[in-house]
Design a protein around this motif. Structure first.
Motif, PDB file in Angstrom:
ATOM      1  N   ALA A 509      43.448  22.598 -26.815  1.00  0.00           N
ATOM      2  CA  ALA A 509      43.890  22.919 -28.169  1.00  0.00           C
ATOM      3  C   ALA A 509      44.009  21.632 -28.981  1.00  0.00           C
ATOM      4  CB  ALA A 509      45.233  23.640 -28.143  1.00  0.00           C
ATOM      5  N   ILE A 510      43.393  21.623 -30.139  1.00  0.00           N
ATOM      6  CA  ILE A 510      43.525  20.492 -31.067  1.00  0.00           C
ATOM      7  C   ILE A 510      44.273  21.000 -32.295  1.00  0.00           C
ATOM      8  CG2 ILE A 510      42.340  18.734 -32.428  1.00  0.00           C
ATOM      9  CD1 ILE A 510      39.949  19.010 -30.566  1.00  0.00           C
ATOM     10  N   LEU A 511      45.439  20.418 -32.540  1.00  0.00           N
ATOM     11  CA  LEU A 511      46.289  20.833 -33.657  1.00  0.00           C
ATOM     12  C   LEU A 511      46.257  19.726 -34.708  1.00  0.00           C
ATOM     13  CD1 LEU A 511      48.336  22.767 -34.958  1.00  0.00           C
ATOM     14  CD2 LEU A 511      50.124  21.648 -33.593  1.00  0.00           C
ATOM     15  N   SER A 512      45.626  20.013 -35.841  1.00  0.00           N
ATOM     16  CA  SER A 512      45.442  19.010 -36.883  1.00  0.00           C
ATOM     17  C   SER A 512      46.424  19.231 -38.016  1.00  0.00           C
ATOM     18  CB  SER A 512      44.010  19.072 -37.430  1.00  0.00           C
ATOM     19  OG  SER A 512      43.848  18.197 -38.526  1.00  0.00           O
ATOM     20  N   TYR A 513      46.902  18.119 -38.578  1.00  0.00           N
ATOM     21  CA  TYR A 513      47.775  18.175 -39.757  1.00  0.00           C
ATOM     22  C   TYR A 513      47.124  17.343 -40.854  1.00  0.00           C
ATOM     23  CZ  TYR A 513      52.001  17.712 -42.659  1.00  0.00           C
ATOM     24  OH  TYR A 513      52.915  17.746 -43.700  1.00  0.00           O
ATOM     25  N   GLY A 514      46.526  18.020 -41.849  1.00  0.00           N
ATOM     26  CA  GLY A 514      45.882  17.307 -42.933  1.00  0.00           C
ATOM     27  C   GLY A 514      44.372  17.299 -42.828  1.00  0.00           C
ATOM     28  N   THR A 515      43.760  16.324 -43.472  1.00  0.00           N
ATOM     29  CA  THR A 515      42.310  16.341 -43.689  1.00  0.00           C
ATOM     30  C   THR A 515      41.475  15.862 -42.512  1.00  0.00           C
ATOM     31  OG1 THR A 515      42.566  14.205 -44.796  1.00  0.00           O
ATOM     32  CG2 THR A 515      42.417  16.147 -46.186  1.00  0.00           C
ATOM     33  N   ARG A 516      42.061  15.616 -41.368  1.00  0.00           N
ATOM     34  CA  ARG A 516      41.260  15.333 -40.171  1.00  0.00           C
ATOM     35  C   ARG A 516      40.803  16.624 -39.495  1.00  0.00           C
ATOM     36  NH1 ARG A 516      38.602  11.075 -40.043  1.00  0.00           N
ATOM     37  NH2 ARG A 516      38.654  11.639 -42.238  1.00  0.00           N
ATOM     38  N   LEU A 517      41.064  17.759 -40.114  1.00  0.00           N
ATOM     39  CA  LEU A 517      40.689  19.041 -39.520  1.00  0.00           C
ATOM     40  C   LEU A 517      39.181  19.129 -39.292  1.00  0.00           C
ATOM     41  CD1 LEU A 517      41.572  21.897 -38.611  1.00  0.00           C
ATOM     42  CD2 LEU A 517      41.163  22.658 -40.978  1.00  0.00           C
ATOM     43  N   GLY A 518      38.398  18.680 -40.257  1.00  0.00           N
ATOM     44  CA  GLY A 518      36.946  18.726 -40.098  1.00  0.00           C
ATOM     45  C   GLY A 518      36.480  17.901 -38.910  1.00  0.00           C
ATOM     46  N   GLU A 519      37.095  16.731 -38.700  1.00  0.00           N
ATOM     47  CA  GLU A 519      36.735  15.894 -37.557  1.00  0.00           C
ATOM     48  C   GLU A 519      37.175  16.553 -36.251  1.00  0.00           C
ATOM     49  OE1 GLU A 519      34.898  13.031 -37.787  1.00  0.00           O
ATOM     50  OE2 GLU A 519      34.706  13.653 -39.883  1.00  0.00           O
ATOM     51  N   ALA A 520      38.294  17.258 -36.275  1.00  0.00           N
ATOM     52  CA  ALA A 520      38.742  17.983 -35.085  1.00  0.00           C
ATOM     53  C   ALA A 520      37.728  19.055 -34.704  1.00  0.00           C
ATOM     54  CB  ALA A 520      40.114  18.596 -35.340  1.00  0.00           C
ATOM     55  N   CYS A 521      37.167  19.711 -35.705  1.00  0.00           N
ATOM     56  CA  CYS A 521      36.152  20.737 -35.434  1.00  0.00           C
ATOM     57  C   CYS A 521      34.873  20.124 -34.870  1.00  0.00           C
ATOM     58  CB  CYS A 521      35.854  21.523 -36.709  1.00  0.00           C
ATOM     59  SG  CYS A 521      37.206  22.621 -37.241  1.00  0.00           S
ATOM     60  N   LEU A 522      34.495  18.941 -35.346  1.00  0.00           N
ATOM     61  CA  LEU A 522      33.320  18.252 -34.794  1.00  0.00           C
ATOM     62  C   LEU A 522      33.543  17.907 -33.322  1.00  0.00           C
ATOM     63  CD1 LEU A 522      32.379  15.813 -37.716  1.00  0.00           C
ATOM     64  CD2 LEU A 522      31.206  17.924 -37.048  1.00  0.00           C
ATOM     65  N   ALA A 523      34.747  17.447 -33.004  1.00  0.00           N
ATOM     66  CA  ALA A 523      35.062  17.144 -31.611  1.00  0.00           C
ATOM     67  C   ALA A 523      35.003  18.412 -30.761  1.00  0.00           C
ATOM     68  CB  ALA A 523      36.451  16.508 -31.520  1.00  0.00           C
ATOM     69  N   ALA A 524      35.503  19.516 -31.322  1.00  0.00           N
ATOM     70  CA  ALA A 524      35.483  20.791 -30.598  1.00  0.00           C
ATOM     71  C   ALA A 524      34.058  21.261 -30.331  1.00  0.00           C
ATOM     72  CB  ALA A 524      36.260  21.840 -31.382  1.00  0.00           C
ATOM     73  N   ASP A 525      33.163  21.026 -31.279  1.00  0.00           N
ATOM     74  CA  ASP A 525      31.757  21.397 -31.078  1.00  0.00           C
ATOM     75  C   ASP A 525      31.192  20.705 -29.834  1.00  0.00           C
ATOM     76  OD1 ASP A 525      31.706  22.994 -33.320  1.00  0.00           O
ATOM     77  OD2 ASP A 525      30.895  21.433 -34.641  1.00  0.00           O
TER      78      ASP A 525
END
Length: 643
Positions: A509-525
């Motif tokens: 689980a990656i829990l993002s707070y703020g605008t790093r959400l897009g980078e969290a999704c790239l890592a999840a990919d």
């Protein structure tokens, strides 16, 4: 790229001691070449231009008259110090301004002995200068201390606190008031230059001292009357009554672009044994460069530009900035709610509130460089039922922290803080990075804290904050362009303290707070492609935490990674504290918090700075893989038969 100017005289100058070897007749040529070199350099790098062009002659005069660096020269803010950097051994690096590994856009102690005090926030030079003057006197040395401060910076209370302190002391301190908005200056010319030279000269000061000695032997009523007469006469001719009342000997105003006026006055105050002296110098932002002189903002901050036309090379994009999204959202909210008002501290353009002010001039307030006042001013409005939005950069909001605690938080007043430039800011470097607002606001009870993952979420958070009427709230957003996603036709009222799951998985689980959400999704990919099923969630709120969401992520996954663009003590720390209280960590959950590192990151490209911070998609992926690797090693160590 524009052709570099010819600078035969400047080419011979590497350090100020070489400036002092010139004749006075050569200084005007040096100033002209220094101005041309400054324009040329900034045309290639971008940066602050107008303020520096306004102090070219003053810079030359100060280094000519004073024995820098033994004489301490302190520039307030520092964005006008590019000409100073060129004259102090840094010309060969001036085209690295604001770039990775290059010169700072502000004064910086680690960069040069000619920068005795680092400055990127305003109104600090007099306080620092007074401290240096006291140290000089205690050490029984005799160097001069010169603090340069702009008239805009004089709107901050700190400047007056310092002057009040200095005025009550006998130590020598020279303050140069660089009045570049003509906001407090009477007309300047030959008469004012003559008076300034006369009043700063030793003859007048000796006469004044003698008359004071005579008056001291007279009855008190006569002594006081003579003091007031001298003060009134000088105040009538010079306009310096305010500074005299604080305790400074006032000289000016003088034309800051006329070396014939500047040099004798600076020489007089250098040689004076008088206590604190204030020299009032009038300059023009952008002086000597027609496009800058014609601009309403005097080319304060520029991108790369063509020297001949002045046209700046800004990348064209249809994607709005986060700042403009905030401004447009607030304008729409204000259409249906007359109680909404906006406050900024000398940054109407930077915060987007210039747009709001254009439509609602009676409901927008620029209080000057006075963040402390801005916060308490908004608190006062909140007590009367208004809905104040205080739009301030994260790094500047720090200056109003005591007021946030006492005047807003303790009283639970519904002031809304729009925190611009949250996170890393690229070329402006560590002094302007919004690294700490999560930590310093997160410590305050009953304060709603939000961070927008994208521009649509920012619209929702502006709307939500309008409806938070029982306590203070804040929402943070970064500098620069937004993501380009579709905007909501109608803003959504967010449930306080509730996040959202963006994509679901089972292992990580990656829990993002703020605008790093897009980078969290790239890592999840990347993780999903390797068979590591990954959930990504957007916390939305730091206070109150979405405890239900956090417990769900913790109990249904083996690894939990939090991601935030802020320093230690922020969102991740709050999540860890909650999980520890719930005992979830005892159950073997593996948690990592990704934050800005515990260092000040120097200016660089945003991409490079995120790499250093470890907050790009690849960095998040690497952090997860490191946890997985540790887990596998632990299993092998505990089960030697599997090894």
């Amino acid at each position: 790229m524009s052709k570099k100017p010819e600078t035969p005289l400047l080419d011979k100058i590497r350090l100020p001691e070489e400036v002092r070897n010139l004749s006075e007749d050569q200084l005007s040529q040096l100033a002209d070449e220094l101005r041309a070199e400054t324009i040329s350099a900034v045309s290639e790098t971008g940066g602050h231009l107008g303020a520096g062009l306004g102090v070219v002659e003053l810079t030359v005069a100060l280094h000519y008259v004073f024995n820098t660096p033994d004489d301490r020269l302190i520039w307030d803010v520092g964005h006008q110090a590019y000409p100073h950097k060129i004259l102090t051994g840094r010309r060969d690096r001036i085209r690295t301004l604001r770039q990775g590994g290059g010169l700072s856009g502000f004064t910086k102690r680690a960069e040069s002995p000619y920068d005795p005090f680092g400055a990127a926030h305003s109104s600090t030079s007099i306080s620092a200068g007074l401290g240096m003057a006291v140290a000089r006197d205690l050490k029984e040395t005799d160097n001069n201390v010169v603090a340069v401060i702009g008239d805009g910076a004089m709107s901050a209370g700190m400047a007056y606190e310092a002057m009040n302190n200095a005025g009550a002391m006998d130590g020598r301190l020279i303050v140069i008031l660089n009045d570049n908005d003509m906001s407090i200056a009477p007309p300047v010319g030959a008469m004012s230059a003559y008076l300034a030279r006369l009043l700063s000269g030793s003859g007048y000061r000796k006469l004044r001292k003698s008359l004071k000695g005579i008056a001291s032997k007279m009855p008190r009523s006569i002594k006081e009357a003579s003091r007031k007469m001298e003060e009134y006469t000088r105040g009538f001719w010079t306009g310096g009554t305010l500074f005299e009342e604080i305790g400074f000997y006032y000289v000016g105003p003088i034309d800051g672009h006329n070396l014939d006026h500047l040099l004798p006055v600076l020489e007089n105050v250098r040689d004076s044994s008088e206590g604190p002296i204030l020299v009032h110098v009038v300059t023009q932002k952008g002086h000597g460069y027609a496009p800058a002189e014609a601009a309403t903002d005097k080319y304060h901050g520029v991108s790369k530009f063509d020297i001949v036309t002045g046209l700046q090379s800004k990348p064209s994009t249809n994607i709005p900035s986060y700042t403009s999204v905030f401004a447009e959202s607030l304008i729409k909210e204000a259409e249906t709610d007359d109680n909404i008002v906006a406050v900024t501290a000398a940054m109407p353009d930077g915060t987007g509130l210039d747009k709001f002010a254009h439509i609602y001039p009676d409901r927008c307030f620029d209080v000057g460089i006075a963040e402390q006042h801005a916060v308490t001013f908004a608190a006062g409005m909140a007590t009367e039922g208004l809905k104040p939005f205080v739009a301030i950069y994260s790094t500047f909001l720090q200056r109003g922290y005591d007021q946030i605690v006492h005047d807003v938080a303790i009283q639970k007043l519904p002031v809304r803080f729009a925190i611009d430039r949250a996170g890393l800011v690229g070329a402006d470097g560590p002094t302007h990075a919004g690294s700490f607002d999560m930590a310093y606001l997160g410590a305050l009870p009953d304060f709603v804290l939000m961070a927008a993952a994208d521009e649509a979420e920012l619209v929702n958070m502006v709307h939500t904050s309008v409806h938070i009427n029982d306590r203070p709230s804040a929402f943070r957003y970064p500098r620069g362009s937004a993501t380009g996603i579709a905007m909501p036709e109608k803003p959504q009222l967010l449930e306080i303290g509730k996040g959202r799951i963006v994509r679901e998985g089972q292992q990580i689980a990656i829990l993002s707070y703020g605008t790093r959400l897009g980078e969290a999704c790239l890592a999840a990919d990347r993780l999903d492609k390797e068979g590591h099923s990954t959930t990504v969630a957007d916390a939305r709120f730091m206070k109150p935490l979405d405890k239900e969401l956090i417990l769900q992520l913790a109990r249904e996954h083996e690894i939990l990674i939090t991601v935030e663009e802020g320093g230690l003590g922020g969102f991740g720390a709050h999540v860890l504290h909650f999980l520890a209280e719930e005992g979830v960590l005892d159950a073997g959950l593996k948690v990592r918090t990704l934050t800005l590192p515990d260092i000040f990151i120097d200016q660089d490209s945003p991409e490079r700075m995120y790499d250093i911070a470890g907050l790009n998609g690849d960095n998040i992926y690497d952090a997860v893989k490191e946890v997985i690797g540790r887990s596998e090693k632990t299993i092998i160590d505990l089960n030697p038969k599997r090894a």
